[in-house]
Design an enzyme around this catalytic site. Structure first.
Site, mmCIF file in Angstrom:
data_model
loop_
_atom_site.group_PDB
_atom_site.id
_atom_site.type_symbol
_atom_site.label_atom_id
_atom_site.label_comp_id
_atom_site.label_asym_id
_atom_site.label_seq_id
_atom_site.Cartn_x
_atom_site.Cartn_y
_atom_site.Cartn_z
ATOM 1 N N THR A 199 65.901 13.190 -10.883
ATOM 2 C CA THR A 199 65.650 12.954 -9.350
ATOM 3 C C THR A 199 67.049 12.971 -8.598
ATOM 4 O OG1 THR A 199 65.697 10.589 -9.138
ATOM 5 C CG2 THR A 199 63.484 11.515 -9.859
ATOM 6 N N ASP A 200 66.745 13.465 -7.262
ATOM 7 C CA ASP A 200 67.867 13.480 -6.546
ATOM 8 C C ASP A 200 67.899 11.963 -5.796
ATOM 9 O OD1 ASP A 200 65.747 12.872 -4.462
ATOM 10 O OD2 ASP A 200 65.948 15.192 -3.558
ATOM 11 N N ALA A 201 68.801 11.708 -4.837
ATOM 12 C CA ALA A 201 69.007 10.435 -4.316
ATOM 13 C C ALA A 201 67.518 9.860 -3.608
ATOM 14 C CB ALA A 201 70.017 10.394 -3.251
#
Length: 148
Positions: free
Chosen positions: A25-27
């Site tokens: 995932t991203d942030a």
């Protein structure tokens, strides 16, 4: 979530479970777009293994490798951290030296990502196109599923 083939209208669809981890995932906890391609790759590899032709076996026994030649992907909805996903593989066309696969990624039945993947058969030593071994071709033809 079960892994393996399931009966469809015109043949078998292979499904592979995937859990979304932090690394995917991203942030914001949303799956990064390129990670869907990795999920699809894992499902294709497990599909080949399930029908008795793991990637390493093909390379060692037949001097054959499969590579992605082209891919068309539609991103429809995001997956998020901790989601349990199902990645499917359907052989749509088996040619003498290539395959066309339909793949989908779903969460609880909802379609998140779908695509068409064109795979080329290459000689492992030269990376030049080559025909599938006859026994593999015949087996794959049995898994071919046409139509929607």
């Amino acid at each position: 979530m079960n892994a393996g083939p399931t009966a469809g209208a015109a043949g078998l669809v292979f499904e592979w479970p995937v859990r979304v981890y932090w690394e995917d995932t991203d942030a914001g906890g949303v799956v990064y777009h390129a990670q869907y391609l990795a999920f699809m790759e894992r499902a294709r590899s497990e599909w080949m293994r399930a029908i008795g032709h793991g990637q390493e076996l093909l390379r060692e026994r037949d001097g054959l490798v499969f590579v992605v030649r082209a891919m068309q992907v539609d991103f429809r909805a995001p997956a998020r951290l901790d989601d349990a996903l199902s990645v499917s593989v359907e052989l749509r066309e088996c040619r003498r030296a290539s395959l066309v696969l339909k793949q989908e990624i779903r969460r609880d039945g909802a379609l998140l990502v779908d695509g068409e993947v064109r795979i080329a058969a290459l000689l492992a030593q030269t990376f030049r196109p080559c025909p599938l071994p006859p026994a593999l071709y015949e087996q794959l033809k049995l898994h071919e599923r046409t139509g929607d």
